[in-house]
Design a protein around this motif. Structure first.
Motif, mmCIF file in Angstrom:
data_model
loop_
_atom_site.group_PDB
_atom_site.id
_atom_site.type_symbol
_atom_site.label_atom_id
_atom_site.label_comp_id
_atom_site.label_asym_id
_atom_site.label_seq_id
_atom_site.Cartn_x
_atom_site.Cartn_y
_atom_site.Cartn_z
ATOM 1 N N VAL A 95 -4.757 -6.745 4.363
ATOM 2 C CA VAL A 95 -4.531 -5.094 3.852
ATOM 3 C C VAL A 95 -3.285 -4.942 3.188
ATOM 4 N N ALA A 118 -5.361 0.921 8.512
ATOM 5 C CA ALA A 118 -6.592 0.345 8.661
ATOM 6 C C ALA A 118 -6.900 0.096 9.941
ATOM 7 N N ALA A 159 0.198 0.664 5.255
ATOM 8 C CA ALA A 159 -1.300 -0.145 5.208
ATOM 9 C C ALA A 159 -2.099 -0.375 6.491
#
Length: 656
Positions: free
Chosen positions: A612, A537, A533
Motif C-alpha cells: 500500500v 486501505a 495509505a
C-alpha cells in the motif's frame, strides 16, 4: 464586665442597671465593635446585599474599568513573557510547517493519551528504563502527561499535540515573568525574561514542543520554582497551583522528584515562617492581623492532590506490587552508581562560570559526557563562590526577616543537592548511564536560578545602601533631598519596561535564529505518507496483527507513529512485546485479528499481502526504503483444508 442583650440591643452592667446609650455619630469602642451582630447575621446581610439588582448593576458598570486596570498592570509582564517565549513559538511553528509526526517514544505517549476516556485508560506513566536494574517493568509515577494531551490528540492531526506542548511551555514562561514582577517589580521581571530567553539556547529546539516526558516537564518545572518561591513569600493562594504543577512534573519523569520535594518543602516552611512573622509584627505594633482564610486554600490543595494522584493509587490497590512500590524498590536497589565525583561535576558545570544555561552545546546529549570530565579550576572556584554566596544570602535573609531572599537561596542550595544526587545515583550500566544526556537538562534552570538569586540579592543590598545613605549624604552636604515630580517615576518605569520588552525580544529572536531542525524531521514526510495509505486501505474499527520486519535506526522511530495513526483511526494494533510500553490491551497473545499490517525495510515481496505504500528518503545515515503491506488473515478452516488436501494427495501418490 458587660454582656450583650440581643433582644433589646441595650448594654447592662454587672448589677443589671442599664448603661447610658452612646452618642450618635461617635465611634464605638472596641468592646462595642465586638458586641455588634454575630458573624452569621453579618454574612446573611452581606449575602442579601450582594444579591440585590442594584449591586449587580453597579458591578456591571465597574467591570470594564476593573478589567482595564487589571490588564494595564499586567500587559508589560505578559508582553515580556511572550518575548521570552519567542524560541518556543518559533520552534513550534517550524515543527508544524515540517509536518510534525510522533516518531519514537512520542508515538507511544500519544497512543496512551488517546486511551484516556476509554475503558483502558492508563493509570501509570511512561515506561522507564530504570526497571532494567531490577528486571521488573517500571513506569513513571503517574499519567498526568496523558491527561494533558488527551484532548489535543483528538483534535486535528498529530501536530496538535506538539502545538499543545508549545502553548503550555509559553504559558509557563509567561507565568514565571508574572511571578517575578510580583516578587521584585520591573527590574526582576526584566532579568527573569532575558535570563529565560538566554537559557533557551542551551536546550535543543525540539524540546520546546516535544511531547517526550523528559522534555514536556522542563518549563513546568521552571514555573514550579517560581511558584514555590512565591508560596514561601506568603502567597498562600498559590497552594493549589503548586500542588498541581508539582504533581505533573513528578509524574512525568522521575528525575524531577528530588528537586520538587526540596523546593516544595522550602515553600511550605517559608509560608509558615511568613505567617508567624506577620502575627508577631501585628502583635508588636498593636494592630489587628489581616483576616486571611488560609485553610480554605489548603483544603483545595488537598483535594487537588487527591485528584492528581488518584490513578496511581488505584493502580497500587489493583496490582501487587503496584507501580509506586516498584519505583521504591528500583530506587533502593539500583546497583553500582556513578558516584559523588560525577554528581559534583554536574553541579559545577551547572552553576560555575560558564554555566550550562549560557552556551549552546554541540549536541543535546552532550551532558552525559561532560559530567565525567573534570571541570577547570576557574569553573570550580566560581561554583564554590556561588554556593558560599547562597549560604550567606540565606543567613542574612533570615536575620533581616526577608523570607523571600532566604527561601530563594535555600531553594538554590537544595536544587544543587538534588542535581548532584541525580547524577551520582545513576547506575553505571551503559544504557542507564547514558540517560544523563537528558536527566541533567534541568541543570540549565538550576544555573539560571542561582545566578538570578545572587544578582537579585546584590541589587537589594545596593538599593538598601542607597536608601540609607542618600538622606545622610544630603544632610552632610546641608542640602535638602531633591523631590522628583510625580510623573517622573511612572514614565521612567514605563520606559524601562518597554526597553525590557525590546531587549528580551531581541535576545529571543537571536536564540531562535540558531535553532536546529528536529532530530526526526527526515521521517515526518514518510510517516505521513504511510499513515494515510494504511488508514485508507483498512476500514476503521479493526483488530490488526501489527508485524514488524527488519528496521534500522532511521526507520524504527516510524513504527510507533504508524501505530498511533491506526489507533486514532479506530483500530486496535496488536503485537507481541507491547506489554511493557503500552499495556496488555495491545498485546497480541492469542487474540483474534481481522487484518495484517507488515512494516519493514526493503522491497521484498510478502505472500498473501499487497503493497500500500513504499517511501524512499535520505537522512544522516544515508538512503532508506520503507514498505507497508496489508492483507486479510487466511481462515483456519481454509488452512486446514489445504493441509488435509495435501496429505490425501500424498497418500494417493504413495498407493500408486
Amino acid at each position: 464586665m458587660s454582656v450583650v442583650l440581643r433582644a433589646s440591643g441595650k448594654r447592662r452592667n454587672a448589677d443589671g442597671e442599664a448603661a447610658a446609650p452612646a452618642a450618635s455619630g461617635m465611634a464605638q469602642t472596641a468592646t462595642d465593635t465586638a458586641a455588634l451582630p454575630l458573624p452569621r447575621e453579618g454574612f446573611a446581610r452581606r449575602l442579601r446585599a450582594a444579591l440585590r439588582p442594584a449591586a449587580w448593576a453597579h458591578r456591571a458598570r465597574a467591570w470594564p474599568r476593573i478589567l482595564l486596570l487589571y490588564l494595564a498592570r499586567r500587559v508589560p509582564a505578559v508582553a515580556m513573557g511572550l518575548a521570552a517565549s519567542i524560541p518556543v513559538i518559533v520552534s513550534t511553528v517550524h515543527a508544524v510547517r515540517a509536518g510534525w509526526e510522533p516518531d519514537g517514544d512520542d508515538g507511544i505517549i500519544l497512543t496512551r493519551a488517546f486511551d484516556v476516556f476509554t475503558a483502558h485508560t492508563p493509570l501509570i506513566g511512561q515506561y522507564s528504563e530504570a526497571g532494567n536494574v531490577t528486571g521488573q517493568i517500571v513506569h513513571s509515577p503517574g499519567p498526568m502527561l496523558y491527561w494533558l494531551l488527551a484532548i489535543p490528540v483528538r483534535l486535528g492531526g498529530p501536530a496538535s499535540a506538539a502545538i499543545a506542548i508549545g502553548v503550555v511551555n509559553t504559558l509557563c514562561i509567561v507565568g514565571c515573568v508574572l511571578l517575578a514582577r510580583r516578587r521584585g517589580g520591573v527590574v526582576l521581571m526584566i532579568a527573569v525574561s532575558i535570563g529565560i530567553a538566554l537559557m533557551c539556547q542551551s536546550l535543543y529546539a525540539e524540546l520546546f514542543h516535544d511531547v517526550w516526558n523528559p522534555s514536556a516537564a522542563m518549563f513546568p518545572f521552571l514555573l514550579l520554582i517560581f511558584l514555590c518561591w512565591s508560596l514561601a513569600a506568603g502567597d498562600y493562594r498559590l497552594l493549589p497551583a503548586v500542588v498541581v504543577v508539582a504533581s505533573f512534573v513528578t509524574q512525568t519523569h522521575l528525575t524531577y522528584l528530588a528537586p520538587t520535594l526540596v523546593i516544595g518543602a522550602i515553600g511550605l516552611c517559608g509560608l509558615t515562617a511568613t505567617r508567624m512573622l506577620d502575627r508577631w509584627s501585628a502583635r508588636r505594633r498593636g494592630i489587628p492581623l489581616p483576616r486571611r482564610v488560609v485553610w480554605r486554600w489548603g483544603l483545595v490543595a488537598v483535594v487537588a492532590l487527591g485528584l492528581c494522584w488518584s490513578a496511581p493509587i488505584i493502580d497500587e490497590l489493583e496490582h501487587s506490587p503496584g507501580n509506586l512500590s516498584l519505583i521504591v524498590t528500583t530506587v533502593n536497589d539500583r546497583g553500582k552508581t556513578l558516584g559523588p565525583r560525577v554528581g559534583w561535576n554536574a553541579v559545577v558545570r551547572a552553576i560555575g562560570f560558564k554555566p550550562w544555561f549560557l552556551f549552546a552545546p554541540r549536541s543535546e546529549w552532550n551532558r552525559k559526557a561532560s559530567v565525567r570530565q573534570t571541570p577547570g579550576s576557574d569553573q570550580r572556584n566560581s561554583a564554590l563562590a556561588l554556593l558560599a554566596a547562597l549560604a550567606l544570602i540565606a543567613i542574612a535573609g533570615a536575620l533581616a526577616r526577608r523570607i523571600d531572599l532566604c527561601a530563594a537561596a535555600l531553594m538554590g542550595l537544595g536544587m544543587c543537592v538534588g542535581l548532584g544526587a541525580d547524577a551520582a545515583n545513576t547506575p553505571t550500566a551503559p544504557l542507564l548511564a547514558g540517560t544523563l544526556g537528558y536527566t541533567l537538562w534541568w541543570g540549565s534552570q538550576l544555573g539560571l536560578w542561582v545566578w538570578l538569586v545572587v544578582g537579585w540579592a546584590l541589587y537589594c543590598w545596593l538599593s538598601w545602601l542607597a536608601r540609607l545613605g542618600w538622606p545622610r549624604l544630603c544632610a552632610a552636604l546641608r542640602r535638602p533631598a531633591p523631590q522628583l515630580p510625580r510623573h517622573v517615576v511612572p514614565v521612567a518605569t514605563a520606559l524601562l519596561a518597554l526597553a525590557g520588552i525590546l531587549g528580551t525580544a531581541g535576545v529571543g529572536q537571536a536564540v531562535a535564529n540558531i535553532e536546529r531542525p528536529d532530530s526526526h524531521v527526515h521521517e515526518y514526510g514518510p510517516t505521513t505518507e504511510i499513515g494515510r495509505a494504511l488508514v485508507a486501505a483498512i476500514p476503521p474499527g479493526q483488530s490488526i496483527d501489527y508485524r514488524l520486519g527488519p528496521l534500522d535506526l532511521a526507520t524504527q522511530p516510524i513504527e510507533p507513529a504508524i501505530r498511533f495513526w491506526l489507533v486514532k483511526h479506530g483500530d486496535r494494533p496488536l503485537a507481541n512485546g507491547s506489554l511493557p510500553r503500552l499495556g496488555p490491551y495491545y498485546q497480541l497473545y492469542h487474540r483474534h485479528y481481522t487484518w495484517i499490517v507488515y512494516l519493514g525495510n526493503g522491497v521484498a515481496r510478502h505472500p498473501h499481502l499487497h503493497l500500500v505504500a513504499r517511501v524512499h528518503f535520505r537522512d544522516q545515515w544515508g538512503p532508506e526504503t520503507l514498505s507497508a503491506w496489508v492483507g486479510r488473515p487466511v481462515p483456519k478452516r481454509r488452512r486446514a483444508h489445504r493441509s488435509h488436501g495435501k496429505g490425501a494427495a500424498a497418500r494417493r501418490e504413495a498407493v500408486r
